[in-house]
Design a protein around this motif. Structure first.
Motif, PDB file in Angstrom:
ATOM      1  N   MET A   1       0.838  -1.175   0.000  1.00 43.58           N
ATOM      2  CA  MET A   1       0.000   0.000   0.000  1.00 43.58           C
ATOM      3  C   MET A   1       0.887   1.244   0.000  1.00 43.58           C
ATOM      4  SD  MET A   1      -2.750   1.284   2.854  1.00 43.58           S
ATOM      5  CE  MET A   1      -4.223   0.611   2.142  1.00 43.58           C
ATOM      6  N   ALA A   2       0.487   2.247  -0.725  1.00 45.53           N
ATOM      7  CA  ALA A   2       1.221   3.501  -0.771  1.00 45.53           C
ATOM      8  C   ALA A   2       0.931   4.322   0.482  1.00 45.53           C
ATOM      9  CB  ALA A   2       0.821   4.288  -2.013  1.00 45.53           C
ATOM     10  N   ALA A   3       1.898   5.137   0.832  1.00 45.41           N
ATOM     11  CA  ALA A   3       1.729   5.996   2.002  1.00 45.41           C
ATOM     12  C   ALA A   3       0.585   6.973   1.780  1.00 45.41           C
ATOM     13  CB  ALA A   3       3.025   6.746   2.278  1.00 45.41           C
ATOM     14  N   VAL A   4      -0.157   7.229   2.852  1.00 48.94           N
ATOM     15  CA  VAL A   4      -1.276   8.165   2.821  1.00 48.94           C
ATOM     16  C   VAL A   4      -0.843   9.445   3.531  1.00 48.94           C
ATOM     17  CG1 VAL A   4      -3.636   8.577   3.634  1.00 48.94           C
ATOM     18  CG2 VAL A   4      -2.982   6.311   2.802  1.00 48.94           C
ATOM     19  N   GLN A   5      -0.931  10.556   2.831  1.00 51.02           N
ATOM     20  CA  GLN A   5      -0.603  11.851   3.427  1.00 51.02           C
ATOM     21  C   GLN A   5      -1.731  12.253   4.381  1.00 51.02           C
ATOM     22  OE1 GLN A   5       2.394  13.384   2.557  1.00 51.02           O
ATOM     23  NE2 GLN A   5       2.729  11.510   1.406  1.00 51.02           N
ATOM     24  N   VAL A   6      -1.363  12.829   5.516  1.00 51.35           N
ATOM     25  CA  VAL A   6      -2.369  13.302   6.470  1.00 51.35           C
ATOM     26  C   VAL A   6      -2.126  14.784   6.769  1.00 51.35           C
ATOM     27  CG1 VAL A   6      -2.803  11.052   7.541  1.00 51.35           C
ATOM     28  CG2 VAL A   6      -1.012  12.520   8.460  1.00 51.35           C
ATOM     29  N   GLN A   7      -3.178  15.466   7.195  1.00 47.29           N
ATOM     30  CA  GLN A   7      -3.095  16.881   7.569  1.00 47.29           C
ATOM     31  C   GLN A   7      -2.715  16.970   9.037  1.00 47.29           C
ATOM     32  OE1 GLN A   7      -3.122  19.294   5.601  1.00 47.29           O
ATOM     33  NE2 GLN A   7      -4.322  18.754   3.819  1.00 47.29           N
ATOM     34  N   SER A   8      -1.439  17.239   9.289  1.00 53.40           N
ATOM     35  CA  SER A   8      -0.950  17.315  10.656  1.00 53.40           C
ATOM     36  C   SER A   8       0.336  18.128  10.669  1.00 53.40           C
ATOM     37  CB  SER A   8      -0.679  15.903  11.192  1.00 53.40           C
ATOM     38  OG  SER A   8      -0.038  15.956  12.452  1.00 53.40           O
ATOM     39  N   SER A   9       0.555  18.847  11.744  1.00 45.83           N
ATOM     40  CA  SER A   9       1.805  19.597  11.871  1.00 45.83           C
ATOM     41  C   SER A   9       2.961  18.686  12.292  1.00 45.83           C
ATOM     42  CB  SER A   9       1.645  20.741  12.870  1.00 45.83           C
ATOM     43  OG  SER A   9       1.312  20.236  14.144  1.00 45.83           O
ATOM     44  N   ALA A  10       2.657  17.496  12.791  1.00 46.57           N
ATOM     45  CA  ALA A  10       3.695  16.591  13.283  1.00 46.57           C
ATOM     46  C   ALA A  10       3.868  15.333  12.436  1.00 46.57           C
ATOM     47  CB  ALA A  10       3.388  16.186  14.715  1.00 46.57           C
ATOM     48  N   ILE A  11       2.810  14.886  11.771  1.00 45.85           N
ATOM     49  CA  ILE A  11       2.840  13.626  11.028  1.00 45.85           C
ATOM     50  C   ILE A  11       2.675  13.904   9.539  1.00 45.85           C
ATOM     51  CG2 ILE A  11       1.711  11.401  10.683  1.00 45.85           C
ATOM     52  CD1 ILE A  11       0.811  11.634  13.653  1.00 45.85           C
ATOM     53  N   ARG A  12       3.601  13.383   8.741  1.00 52.44           N
ATOM     54  CA  ARG A  12       3.560  13.593   7.297  1.00 52.44           C
ATOM     55  C   ARG A  12       2.703  12.539   6.597  1.00 52.44           C
ATOM     56  NH1 ARG A  12       8.948  13.371   5.781  1.00 52.44           N
ATOM     57  NH2 ARG A  12       8.722  11.182   5.321  1.00 52.44           N
ATOM     58  N   SER A  13       2.933  11.249   6.956  1.00 56.10           N
ATOM     59  CA  SER A  13       2.213  10.200   6.246  1.00 56.10           C
ATOM     60  C   SER A  13       2.132   8.921   7.071  1.00 56.10           C
ATOM     61  CB  SER A  13       2.880   9.898   4.902  1.00 56.10           C
ATOM     62  OG  SER A  13       4.187   9.397   5.101  1.00 56.10           O
ATOM     63  N   LEU A  14       1.203   8.055   6.646  1.00 56.86           N
ATOM     64  CA  LEU A  14       1.000   6.741   7.257  1.00 56.86           C
ATOM     65  C   LEU A  14       1.080   5.699   6.158  1.00 56.86           C
ATOM     66  CD1 LEU A  14      -2.160   7.637   9.367  1.00 56.86           C
ATOM     67  CD2 LEU A  14       0.221   7.648  10.135  1.00 56.86           C
ATOM     68  N   ASP A  15       1.753   4.607   6.440  1.00 55.58           N
ATOM     69  CA  ASP A  15       1.885   3.527   5.460  1.00 55.58           C
ATOM     70  C   ASP A  15       1.576   2.214   6.177  1.00 55.58           C
ATOM     71  OD1 ASP A  15       2.462   1.999   3.257  1.00 55.58           O
ATOM     72  OD2 ASP A  15       4.569   2.564   3.140  1.00 55.58           O
ATOM     73  N   TYR A  16       0.463   1.594   5.826  1.00 55.90           N
ATOM     74  CA  TYR A  16      -0.011   0.395   6.521  1.00 55.90           C
ATOM     75  C   TYR A  16       0.137  -0.837   5.643  1.00 55.90           C
ATOM     76  CZ  TYR A  16      -3.112  -2.704   9.141  1.00 55.90           C
ATOM     77  OH  TYR A  16      -3.638  -3.755   9.858  1.00 55.90           O
ATOM     78  N   ASP A  17       0.637  -1.914   6.215  1.00 54.44           N
ATOM     79  CA  ASP A  17       0.722  -3.196   5.534  1.00 54.44           C
ATOM     80  C   ASP A  17      -0.241  -4.154   6.225  1.00 54.44           C
ATOM     81  OD1 ASP A  17       1.640  -6.039   5.145  1.00 54.44           O
ATOM     82  OD2 ASP A  17       3.011  -5.016   3.774  1.00 54.44           O
ATOM     83  N   SER A  22       1.633  -3.982  10.092  1.00 55.25           N
ATOM     84  CA  SER A  22       2.611  -2.987  10.503  1.00 55.25           C
ATOM     85  C   SER A  22       2.215  -1.617   9.963  1.00 55.25           C
ATOM     86  CB  SER A  22       4.017  -3.363  10.033  1.00 55.25           C
ATOM     87  OG  SER A  22       4.072  -3.389   8.628  1.00 55.25           O
ATOM     88  N   LEU A  23       2.468  -0.609  10.753  1.00 54.99           N
ATOM     89  CA  LEU A  23       2.138   0.763  10.400  1.00 54.99           C
ATOM     90  C   LEU A  23       3.386   1.616  10.520  1.00 54.99           C
ATOM     91  CD1 LEU A  23       0.081   3.049   9.797  1.00 54.99           C
ATOM     92  CD2 LEU A  23      -0.215   3.260  12.272  1.00 54.99           C
ATOM     93  N   ARG A  24       3.769   2.218   9.412  1.00 58.03           N
ATOM     94  CA  ARG A  24       4.908   3.141   9.397  1.00 58.03           C
ATOM     95  C   ARG A  24       4.370   4.563   9.501  1.00 58.03           C
ATOM     96  NH1 ARG A  24      10.257   3.946  10.297  1.00 58.03           N
ATOM     97  NH2 ARG A  24      11.078   5.532   8.935  1.00 58.03           N
ATOM     98  N   VAL A  25       4.802   5.280  10.528  1.00 60.01           N
ATOM     99  CA  VAL A  25       4.416   6.667  10.721  1.00 60.01           C
ATOM    100  C   VAL A  25       5.631   7.529  10.373  1.00 60.01           C
ATOM    101  CG1 VAL A  25       3.610   8.401  12.376  1.00 60.01           C
ATOM    102  CG2 VAL A  25       2.817   6.033  12.571  1.00 60.01           C
TER     103      VAL A  25
END
Length: 64
Positions: A1-17, A22-25
Motif C-alpha cells: 500500500m502507498a503511504a497516505v498523506q495526512v493533515q498534521s503539523s507533526a505527522i507527514r504520512s501513514l503507510d499500513y501493511d 505494521s504501520l509506518r508513521v
C-alpha cells in the motif's frame, strides 16, 4: 500500500501493511517509526481522525 498523506503539523504520512499488520508513521521532522500488531480498524481510524497528532499521542506514543 502507498503511504497516505495526512493533515498534521507533526505527522507527514501513514503507510499500513495489512498482511504484516505494521504501520509506518513518517513525521514532518524526517523521523519515522514502524509499529507492529496494528489492526486495520485502528489504521482506518487514524487516517480518518480529525487530528492525526492527537490520535497518535493517545494510541501510539510511548508504545512502540
Amino acid at each position: 500500500m502507498a503511504a497516505v498523506q495526512v493533515q498534521s503539523s507533526a505527522i507527514r504520512s501513514l503507510d499500513y501493511d495489512k498482511e504484516s499488520r505494521s504501520l509506518r508513521v513518517a513525521f514532518t521532522n524526517g523521523n519515522g517509526h514502524t509499529y507492529q500488531g496494528v489492526d486495520e480498524a485502528t489504521y482506518q481510524a487514524f487516517v480518518n481522525s480529525d487530528s492525526p497528532g492527537k490520535f497518535f499521542n493517545q494510541n501510539f506514543k510511548g508504545k512502540g
